[in-house]
Design a protein around this motif. Structure first.
Motif, short mmCIF file in Angstrom:
data_model
loop_
_atom_site.label_atom_id
_atom_site.label_comp_id
_atom_site.label_asym_id
_atom_site.label_seq_id
_atom_site.Cartn_x
_atom_site.Cartn_y
_atom_site.Cartn_z
N ASP A 118 0.86 -1.18 0.00
CA ASP A 118 0.00 0.00 0.00
C ASP A 118 0.90 1.23 0.00
O ASP A 118 2.12 1.12 -0.17
N GLU A 119 0.31 2.39 0.19
CA GLU A 119 1.08 3.63 0.08
C GLU A 119 2.10 3.81 1.19
O GLU A 119 2.93 4.73 1.13
N GLU A 120 2.09 2.95 2.22
CA GLU A 120 3.06 3.07 3.31
C GLU A 120 4.16 2.02 3.24
O GLU A 120 5.03 1.98 4.11
N LYS A 166 3.81 -0.27 -8.39
CA LYS A 166 3.41 1.12 -8.65
C LYS A 166 1.89 1.25 -8.72
O LYS A 166 1.30 2.22 -8.20
N ARG A 216 -0.24 -0.24 -7.10
CA ARG A 216 -0.84 -0.33 -5.77
C ARG A 216 -0.27 0.71 -4.82
O ARG A 216 -0.38 0.60 -3.60
N GLU A 217 0.37 1.73 -5.39
CA GLU A 217 0.86 2.91 -4.68
C GLU A 217 1.97 2.59 -3.68
O GLU A 217 2.20 3.35 -2.73
N GLY A 218 2.67 1.45 -3.89
CA GLY A 218 3.83 1.17 -3.06
C GLY A 218 4.93 2.18 -3.32
O GLY A 218 5.05 2.75 -4.41
N LYS A 219 5.76 2.45 -2.29
CA LYS A 219 6.88 3.39 -2.41
C LYS A 219 8.10 2.63 -2.93
O LYS A 219 8.59 1.72 -2.27
N ASP A 230 10.41 6.17 -6.60
CA ASP A 230 10.31 7.32 -5.71
C ASP A 230 11.70 7.81 -5.31
O ASP A 230 11.95 9.00 -5.18
#
Length: 609
Positions: free
Chosen positions: A512-514, A538, A540-543, A560
């Motif tokens: 997830d994004e965190e 990407k 799934r908004e992974g960093k 990122d």
């Protein structure tokens, strides 16, 4: 590896030498010795084991004088016993040496034919005899040393005394560090600043090929051509603890930066470019038997296990022989299929890892031949196998392995080529390509070490994350595992390493994004596949923290934070990428303020089950 200290002045120097060696003991602790010019001639005290043993020997029969040398040893040639301890003597010459003399065997044969008698099994004693021979002809210690060095191939830091000269030390350096210092009427020589920092803060750093003559009143320096030169004096403000770390904040960071030099040490003298081959004469396994080997079994624990996984890729692709990799703690409790045509390779930094020793004993009991890859000469593992391939990482103080790991990878690369040539599965042209690739590793590592800002940015951005995911494919999958282990060990952040192609079979649920995801994606045979896995992260908004080629604009777009990595042959990408994942772990741990060098609950050598 190894530590040297020398003194010439107006004070009695035994305590100065012993104190200097105490500050260098982190460089080697197999044996130690001092030699001092006394009113009765040069006297030598030596002892195997730690420096405290030398201290006892000297205090039982003390002697002193105003000129002397000392040495603490990390054994490379010859077992760590008193007769192999430095300083070594031949005729009028007494010396201490750091480094490796590559052509010592040929030189020793010539010296024996000339009537020289050897008392040790070291390469160093060859140098003492060469200088003594020259000294008998020219009568001057500096000239004799220069003449002898002309016959030597390899690396050295030397401090030399003449029994008939009570005022002079001669110093030499090539590919091994050596510094000079002065204070009042005294002069110092040392392999590292900490040895003499309590006596002076002003140092001259010798360059490769330099020799020097140091006396109470003067220091004269000569370059490789024999011309007298001036070298800049540098003032050092380090405190003693920082000096042991050579100015680095932690031993682990220092050892990360030592890796290019330690890879050079591990490869030096073993790559035979003119024959497109590898010299592993110390392994002593029969060539006819090697040709019949049906399988290799690699056994190890922890970081060494991940080195073994890389070794599987190397050996199978280069030598074309099947390889199994086992955790030693699992191997010893199952019923492995091992025959007299199996080569069991045990990998351990210390050579004392209990599970690995037991697994090797089991394999040999079932008929296999045993080969150890380890960093400590005369360790239990080295003594109890059929052959041993030493890495030359030197003492590693940080508990989390760095240079011991990458020198294991270098040794496995050498082993792969060596096996391929002996089994007839690797021709000279192919071997030359692989050996050329190995030789590029130190330069590529140095390139990564020139830009540390991405790692500081990762620490600032993700230092408080609760979990990391590391992804790699092919030969870089084990480096994803190793990167996750390093982060766990020193930062106490949970991390998992995964084969990138397996992400969609479970771990993708965590993204997830965190979630920071470290992706190893240099250009290689699975680059396109890895990039597809990255797109899944990407989406799934992974960093994404991506490690790849500097000019890879597509990878930069997806990342990122981007870590540039020099483009190198696929077979050596694990060695270069290892530096990056080590630095990620180090910078995050330092940001969090954990005990980087001695993380909780961990030991350097696991000698219990």
């Amino acid at each position: 590896m190894c530590g040297i200290v020398g003194y010439v002045g107006d004070k009695e120097c035994a305590e100065i030498l012993l104190s200097g060696l105490r500050r260098l003991e982190y460089r080697g602790y197999d044996s130690a010795g001092i030699a001092i010019q006394t009113s009765e001639g040069i006297r030598v005290a030596r002892a195997e084991g730690k420096l405290s043993n030398l201290d006892k020997v000297w205090r039982n029969e003390p002697f002193d004088g105003t000129i002397g040398i000392g040495h603490t040893r990390w054994a490379t040639h010859g077992s760590p016993v008193e007769r192999n301890a430095h300083p070594h003597r031949a005729g009028r010459v007494v010396l201490a040496h750091n480094g490796i003399i590559e052509n010592y065997s040929a030189l020793k044969e010539e010296l024996i034919k000339a009537g020289c008698e050897f008392r040790s099994a070291t390469d160093t004693e060859v140098v003492a005899h060469l200088i003594n021979q020259a000294l008998e002809e020219v009568g001057d210690l500096h000239q004799a040393t220069q003449r002898a060095l002309g016959q030597i191939e390899g690396s050295y830091a030397l401090v030399v005394m003449d029994t008939e000269d009570h005022e002079t030390l001669v110093v030499a350096r090539n590919a091994s560090p050596m510094v000079l210092g002065r204070s009042g009427g005294a002069a110092f020589a040392a392999s590292d600043i900490p040895a003499v920092l309590e006596h002076t803060r002003d140092f001259i750093f010798l360059e490769d090929g330099d020799t020097a003559v140091i006396r109470r009143a003067e220091t004269r320096i000569f370059d490789a051509s024999g011309e007298e030169v001036k070298r800049d004096v540098k003032h050092i403000n380090w405190d003693p603890i920082s000096a042991e770390k050579q100015g680095y904040k932690h031993f682990m960071l220092k050892e990360i930066f030592e890796q290019p030099a330690r890879i050079v040490d591990t490869l030096r003298g073993r790559i035979l470019l003119d024959r497109a081959d590898v010299d592993l004469s110390e392994v002593e396994l029969d060539a006819e038997w090697l040709a019949q080997v049906q399988k290799l079994t690699l056994i190890a624990c922890g970081t060494s296990y991940y080195a073994a996984l890389v070794g599987k890729y190397m050996i199978e692709s280069i030598a074309r022989v099947p390889v199994e990799v086992d955790l030693a703690s699992e191997f010893r409790y199952r019923t492995p299929i091992v025959t007299e045509n199996t080569l069991c390779v045990a990998i351990s930094q210390s050579g004392e890892t209990a599970d690995t020793l037991a697994a090797m004993k089991l394999a040999r009991g079932l008929g296999a031949k045993g080969l150890a890859i380890c960093n400590v000469i005369e360790s239990t593992m080295a003594r109890e196998t059929d052959g041993v391939l030493y890495t030359h990482a030197g003492p590693e103080i940080g508990v989390a392995s760095t240079k011991a790991f990458t020198t294991q990878l270098a040794a496995l690369g050498l082993l792969a080529v060596w096996l391929g040539r002996r089994r007839g599965t690797l021709d000279a042209e192919q071997a030359a390509v692989h050996l050329d690739a190995l030789r590029t590793v130190p330069t590529a590592m140095e390139e990564i070490l020139t830009d540390l800002e991405p790692y500081a940015e990762i620490a600032r951005e993700f230092g408080q994350a609760h979990s990391f995911l590391y992804l790699g494919r092919g030969i870089l999958y084990p480096i994803a595992l190793e990167g996750a282990l390093k982060l766990k060990e020193i930062s106490y952040i949970h991390a998992e390493g995964y084969a990138a192609g397996e992400m969609k079979h479970g771990p993708i649920a965590l993204i997830d994004e965190e979630m920071p995801v470290v992706v190893l994606a240099p250009r290689n045979g699975v680059y396109d596949k890895t990039l597809s896995n990255l797109e899944e992260v990407k989406a799934r908004e992974g960093k994404i923290i991506a490690i790849g080629a500097d000019d890879d604009n597509e990878l930069r777009r997806l990342a990122d934070i981007f870590i540039p990595m020099p483009e190198v042959a696929e077979v050596i990408q694990p060695l270069v990428a290892s530096v990056a994942v080590q630095l990620i772990a180090y910078y995050i741990a330092d940001f969090k303020g954990t005990d980087v060098d001695q993380p909780r609950n961990l030991a350097k050598s696991v000698t219990v089950e």
